[in-house]
Design an enzyme around this catalytic site. Structure first.
Site, short mmCIF file in Angstrom:
data_model
loop_
_atom_site.label_atom_id
_atom_site.label_comp_id
_atom_site.label_asym_id
_atom_site.label_seq_id
_atom_site.Cartn_x
_atom_site.Cartn_y
_atom_site.Cartn_z
N HIS A 54 -4.17 0.88 -3.23
CA HIS A 54 -4.04 2.25 -3.72
C HIS A 54 -4.31 3.23 -2.57
O HIS A 54 -3.50 4.11 -2.28
CB HIS A 54 -5.04 2.47 -4.87
CG HIS A 54 -5.01 3.85 -5.45
ND1 HIS A 54 -4.38 4.13 -6.64
CD2 HIS A 54 -5.50 5.04 -4.99
CE1 HIS A 54 -4.50 5.44 -6.89
NE2 HIS A 54 -5.17 6.01 -5.91
N GLU A 55 -5.44 3.04 -1.90
CA GLU A 55 -5.79 3.96 -0.81
C GLU A 55 -4.83 3.81 0.36
O GLU A 55 -4.53 4.78 1.06
CB GLU A 55 -7.24 3.75 -0.38
CG GLU A 55 -8.28 3.93 -1.50
CD GLU A 55 -8.12 5.20 -2.31
OE1 GLU A 55 -7.58 6.20 -1.79
OE2 GLU A 55 -8.53 5.20 -3.49
N GLU A 64 -0.14 10.82 -5.10
CA GLU A 64 -0.61 9.77 -6.00
C GLU A 64 0.50 8.74 -6.25
O GLU A 64 0.23 7.56 -6.45
CB GLU A 64 -1.08 10.41 -7.31
CG GLU A 64 -1.90 9.51 -8.19
CD GLU A 64 -3.16 8.96 -7.53
OE1 GLU A 64 -3.67 9.57 -6.57
OE2 GLU A 64 -3.62 7.90 -7.97
N HIS A 99 -1.90 6.08 -0.17
CA HIS A 99 -2.18 7.45 0.29
C HIS A 99 -2.13 7.50 1.82
O HIS A 99 -1.59 8.43 2.42
CB HIS A 99 -3.59 7.88 -0.14
CG HIS A 99 -3.73 8.19 -1.59
ND1 HIS A 99 -2.96 9.12 -2.24
CD2 HIS A 99 -4.58 7.70 -2.55
CE1 HIS A 99 -3.33 9.20 -3.51
NE2 HIS A 99 -4.31 8.34 -3.73
ZN ZN Z 1 -5.29 8.13 -5.60
#
Ligand code: ZN
Length: 501
Positions: free
Chosen positions: A265-266, A295, A269
């Site tokens: 997830h990170e 996101e 980003h």
């Molecule tokens: Zn996020």
């Protein structure tokens, strides 16, 4: 002033503001990772001072004059050039900023620094009553903010606009309504088909989890020479500037897959930040299109990549080498089913892909009602629990697993949650388009090939920066405006395959 001189001066100013913001980001990153508890009050003062300085600079009448001068110039002739985009977006930010009194901005910064500490205590004690006065202050400040910046229909729109320009409560309500109609009945069907699939909770040494996770991050494209990894309570990605993007990670010694999905997830980003055009650093052209678009990258890597068969075909043999004991006798099929386990749950950050957006829906409804005044802060736990009962069929037994679980409100982030769902919706649309152009991505993942997807995202999303609003960018890439159907379709296809539904 000559047009060129005016534009150079405008960019010089916004770059300096970007540097000040990056100091703010660095202090926030430090607060998440290394700052001792005793530093909280001074940190609040530091952040309030920076917020005040940024506010002074952002509302400087000279900035307004520069914008006005440039708006009438030939620089704006082609609205797609970086200069035209920058002037247009900086005007939007300026207009919002000048409507906010400095005292309010400082008040929000100071209050939220203290509210975070109060929230952490209240959450640890599962006691909403000690957080309630802080949430009342935050809601009051955010209402004041909405009144200052203005809105057409309802105060909540003014807050959404800050994260997702062009988006409104009404558009979001329609999107949530469509998702809820599809997902509420789908979740129990999958849970039933999955039968007794249990989560894989065994001892996975954190040191090895971290080494594996960081190696995966680098393997899929995160550049460690322009970023770093640290541990913290709340996983996040902080962009300090070009060449410095920091991922904060968290591991559960019993949950290997969960920790890895958090990293992915990170990383999503991080790839976006690392892929922005450094030449446009500090200007809207060199920034993510919106929070929801940001996101979307995180959700794409977490869900579309990290929960896919292809990804694990490539990485599972390596995981088995590293964790021979906890993964002994666990087949790839069994592992994939645990990674894709669907079950109504109480904690958003641990939620599966199917029920996740129902968690967000509960927050959307509660926030919207808090802002309109239909819900009083004191009744928040009840409204929250009622939402869980309606959409997920379960009820928290205390506020720690209920309305105290997320720190967003303590942070002053009201109107932020919906960007998670927009992210999911955008991610599914982007993934479908990428696949239509690049062929089966799963087949590529199975071969350890992630570069084609990263390159595609770089060309379509990262390099576009903030040239278009998120909705228009999605439409320009995929051919359709924000649409819930690819998300629902993607889930149906995946789970039909997994469980022969
Ligand atoms: Zn996020």
């Amino acid at each position: 002033m000559q047009t060129n001189t005016a534009y150079i001066e405008l960019i010089r100013r916004v770059r300096e503001e970007a540097l000040l913001s990056s100091c703010e980001a660095l202090l926030e990153w430090d607060e998440e990772t290394y700052m001792p508890a005793g530093g909280v009050e001074n940190r609040g003062e530091q952040l309030a001072l920076l917020a005040g300085l940024l506010h002074d600079r952002g509302t400087d009448p000279l900035l307004g004059e520069l914008l006005e001068e440039l708006e009438g110039s030939d620089l704006m002739a082609d609205p797609t050039t970086p200069a035209a985009v920058n002037v247009r977006e900086l005007r939007r930010e300026y207009d919002r900023y000048v409507r906010l009194p400095r005292r309010l901005v400082e008040d929000v910064a100071r209050t939220t620094a203290l509210a975070q500490a109060a929230w952490a205590r209240a959450r640890a004690e599962a006691d909403f009553s000690t957080f309630r006065p802080w949430l009342e202050k935050v809601v009051e400040l955010k209402r004041a903010e909405a009144e200052c910046v203005g809105y057409v229909r309802e105060p909540y729109d003014a807050l959404i606009e800050d994260h997702e320009p062009g988006m409104t409560s009404q558009i979001l309500a329609r999107l949530f309504e469509a998702l809820q109609r599809e997902l509420v009945p789908l979740a129990p069907r999958i849970a039933e088909a999955a039968g007794t699939t249990k989560p894989l909770r065994k001892p996975f040494p954190v040191l090895q989890q971290r080494a594996f996770g960081e190696a995966v991050a680098v393997r899929v494209g995160f550049d460690p020479k322009r970023g770093r990894f640290d541990l913290g309570v709340h996983p996040c990605c902080t962009a300090i500037g070009p060449g410095d993007c920091r991922l904060v990670l968290r591991f559960d010694p019993q949950d290997f897959a969960g920790g890895l999905l958090t990293i992915l997830h990170e990383v999503g980003h991080g790839l976006y930040e690392q892929g922005l055009d450094p030449q446009h650093y500090g200007t809207p052209t060199g920034e993510p299109a919106s929070v929801g678009m940001d996101e979307s990258q995180a959700r794409l890597w977490e869900n579309r990549v990290g929960r896919s068969l292809g990804f694990w075909q490539h990485f599972y043999p390596k995981a088995k080498e590293l964790f021979p004991e906890p993964l002994a006798g666990v087949s790839l099929d069994r592992f994939l089913k645990t990674v894709n386990r669907v079950r109504p749950s109480l904690i958003r950050v641990n939620a599966d892909e199917v029920t996740y957006n129902l968690h967000v829906l509960v927050r959307f409804e509660v926030e919207r009602a808090l802002m309109s005044g239909d819900l009083s802060v004191g009744d928040t736990p009840e409204a929250w629990n009622d939402g869980y009962r309606r959409y997920l069929g379960i009820v928290p037994s205390n506020d720690k697993e209920g309305c105290l679980q997320d720190g967003h409100w303590a942070d002053g982030l009201i109107g932020y949650f919906p960007t998670y769902t927009l992210g999911d919706v955008f991610a599914a649309q982007l993934f479908a388009s990428a696949e239509a152009e690049l062929g089966s991505l799963e087949t590529q993942f199975a071969l350890g090939e992630f570069a084609p997807l990263v390159t595609w995202l770089g060309q379509k999303v990262f390099r576009a920066g903030g040239r278009l609003s998120s909705a228009r960018l999605i439409e320009s890439i995929t051919g359709s405006p924000p649409d819930h159907r690819p998300l629902v379709q993607g889930l149906r296809t995946k789970y039909s395959r997994l469980y022969n539904l």
